[in-house]
Design an enzyme around this catalytic site. Structure first.
Site, PDB file in Angstrom:
ATOM      1  N   LYS A   1      -3.779  -6.768   5.096  1.00 54.45           N
ATOM      2  CA  LYS A   1      -2.818  -7.578   4.335  1.00 54.45           C
ATOM      3  C   LYS A   1      -2.275  -8.705   5.199  1.00 54.45           C
ATOM      4  O   LYS A   1      -2.140  -9.847   4.753  1.00 54.45           O
ATOM      5  CB  LYS A   1      -1.690  -6.680   3.803  1.00 54.45           C
ATOM      6  CG  LYS A   1      -2.182  -5.728   2.703  1.00 54.45           C
ATOM      7  CD  LYS A   1      -1.188  -4.609   2.365  1.00 54.45           C
ATOM      8  CE  LYS A   1      -1.843  -3.639   1.369  1.00 54.45           C
ATOM      9  NZ  LYS A   1      -0.972  -2.476   1.051  1.00 54.45           N
TER      10      LYS A   1
ATOM     11  N   ASP B   1       4.320  -5.560  -4.997  1.00 56.42           N
ATOM     12  CA  ASP B   1       3.390  -4.456  -5.251  1.00 56.42           C
ATOM     13  C   ASP B   1       3.441  -4.008  -6.712  1.00 56.42           C
ATOM     14  O   ASP B   1       2.578  -3.248  -7.156  1.00 56.42           O
ATOM     15  CB  ASP B   1       3.730  -3.258  -4.343  1.00 56.42           C
ATOM     16  CG  ASP B   1       2.724  -3.095  -3.211  1.00 56.42           C
ATOM     17  OD1 ASP B   1       1.601  -3.638  -3.335  1.00 56.42           O
ATOM     18  OD2 ASP B   1       3.049  -2.423  -2.218  1.00 56.42           O
TER      19      ASP B   1
ATOM     20  N   GLN C   1       4.544  -0.015   2.807  1.00 49.82           N
ATOM     21  CA  GLN C   1       3.247   0.663   2.833  1.00 49.82           C
ATOM     22  C   GLN C   1       3.438   2.160   2.596  1.00 49.82           C
ATOM     23  O   GLN C   1       4.212   2.809   3.296  1.00 49.82           O
ATOM     24  CB  GLN C   1       2.541   0.407   4.171  1.00 49.82           C
ATOM     25  CG  GLN C   1       1.146   0.985   4.254  1.00 49.82           C
ATOM     26  CD  GLN C   1       0.164   0.334   3.286  1.00 49.82           C
ATOM     27  OE1 GLN C   1       0.160  -0.877   3.105  1.00 49.82           O
ATOM     28  NE2 GLN C   1      -0.659   1.143   2.624  1.00 49.82           N
TER      29      GLN C   1
END
Lengths: 288, 288
Positions: A52, A119, A96
């Site tokens: 990422k 997200d 994460q």
């Protein structure tokens, strides 16, 4: 057979983003910023976070890393999220997952400002998706839709099967496939762990589009797929024979009209979608 | 064939609620309160509101009516919602839809405190449903689940078809049918206006459970239903032959193992679920 090349598509998307970032920086005096929180030393998470951050570097998005020790307390983690929520130079916040045991992921996800939730995991954004309202969308299923779009594959009026009912892929995927759009409007069936195997097979054999997100290597066999079907494989598994997906690629590839490879299919699209979501957050924030 | 008698089931639920309300009033010194906002003179809305208020009276829930003239401004309506959000004696807030033209329903729904959103229309509650988290659930699909539960009909591992993809019924219905529960765990297909008619028929013919919410009188024909299927009809339409549903009841009733009538099926369950949601809101508020 068309190979749905996620790697090439993702590269094209990154190039488009880079161009936009350069222009936007001139206009607004800052680049988009993505805060990435990684707690602990989970090796897979470290790889994902690195990918990422690499995507950010390539596109000119500012990656703002926050590496925390596994011993961090819930309060400390929540305080970090609060400070990122309040920071005007942070457009997107990514936590994460999974978190080390003892930490409450849902409480953290619920705390992230929905307007920075790139997200698409916050209940507010999931609800907006379900209601057909604009909002941030879970990167993997949105990346699948983007991949179909870039290959001009319409799902409208067709029969789609989604294998898997996870919060991150299966459920949002199905919601996207029944939206009013060219990569929607599909008659959509969700099958899952409680669906008898013969039913899973029968639904797939009847489907024009199969999207596999079951998390089991080679779960979808060659004879499950009908001639001319489009197959998108969300799974990725390390086996003795190398990386494989949820679908038996070799056994079905000659029958498919299009199929995504593993690796190089959905994975890169997930990252591309995260960058697209970050761009959307930036645009909304500089407008607001 | 079992008739899924929503009227009798709703009456049983109301009796249960009444008993609880009596006990809770003694304990907490107040009864649950449901604010019902009706704007304008839409005749169907007036009927629905009357039925909801009647449900409150029967169960001892305090109905707090707010009848507003169609000329009310958006600001006035939003101010009313704000004051109800702040009112500790109001557990649930229901905004009867549709609003007269010129008023923004979504802005009003978004303003209702998610903890008082007993209709389950707020994006936060829709998101929680999609994520499998506790929250308020749209009354019609939740009422359908409750009806199946009361008749001990399990959908687990079976094939379900939902006809219709509305925000209020079709989509939340499908999300409930794939949850981890006895009235979930179904392999679930959503068909809709863009599904070719022959596909709608084929999916229904293969289904163990058919839930019709298309909004077209007698859309689902007798030969669409397989022997032993369970049919739940969400539609209700006034025709020259009286009230009918989305399903041709007479043509399929002898084949079904269970079927809900129209009227007297899903309609009363929707009201019962609203009262159940109000009870849940009250319990959460007196605990908080």
């Amino acid at each position: 057979m068309i190979l749905l090349d996620g790697k090439a598509t993702s590269a094209a998307i990154r190039a488009e983003i880079k161009e936009k970032v350069d222009a936007l920086e001139k206009k607004h005096g800052r680049v988009p910023g993505l805060a990435v929180i990684l707690v602990g030393e989970d090796p897979a998470s470290q790889v994902y976070v690195r990918m990422k951050e690499k995507g950010c570097v390539e596109t000119g998005i500012r990656s703002i890393p926050h590496r925390l020790d596994a011993s961090v307390t819930q309060d400390e983690l929540m305080d970090l999220i609060r400070s990122l929520n309040a920071d005007d130079t942070v457009d997107g916040i990514l936590l994460q997952l999974p978190l080390p045991s003892g930490l409450d992921s849902q409480a953290c996800l619920d705390l992230i400002d929905p307007d920075k939730d790139v997200d698409g995991f916050h209940p507010m954004n999931v609800g907006k998706l379900a209601l057909g309202l604009p909002g941030y969308r879970s990167c993997t299923p949105a990346g699948v839709i983007e991949l179909l779009k870039r290959y001009d594959i319409s799902t409208s009026g067709k029969k789609a099967v989604v294998l898997g009912r996870s919060n991150i892929v299966g459920k949002p995927m199905a919601l996207m496939l029944i939206e009013y759009s060219d990569q929607g409007n599909a008659s959509t069936t969700i099958v899952h762990s409680r669906t008898p195997l013969e039913d899973q097979k029968a639904f797939c054999q009847d489907a024009d589009i199969v999207i596999a997100a079951v998390g089991r290597p080679l779960h979808v066999k060659g004879d499950w797929i009908k001639e001319g079907a489009v197959v998108v494989d969300v799974g990725i598994h390390r086996t003795d024979d190398g990386l494989v997906g949820d679908c038996d690629f070799e056994a079905m590839k000659d029958k498919c009209s299009a199929i995504s490879p593993v690796p190089g299919g959905v994975g890169p699209m997930t990252i591309a979608q995260l960058l697209l979501n970050t761009m959307q957050a930036y645009s909304d924030h500089v407008k607001a």
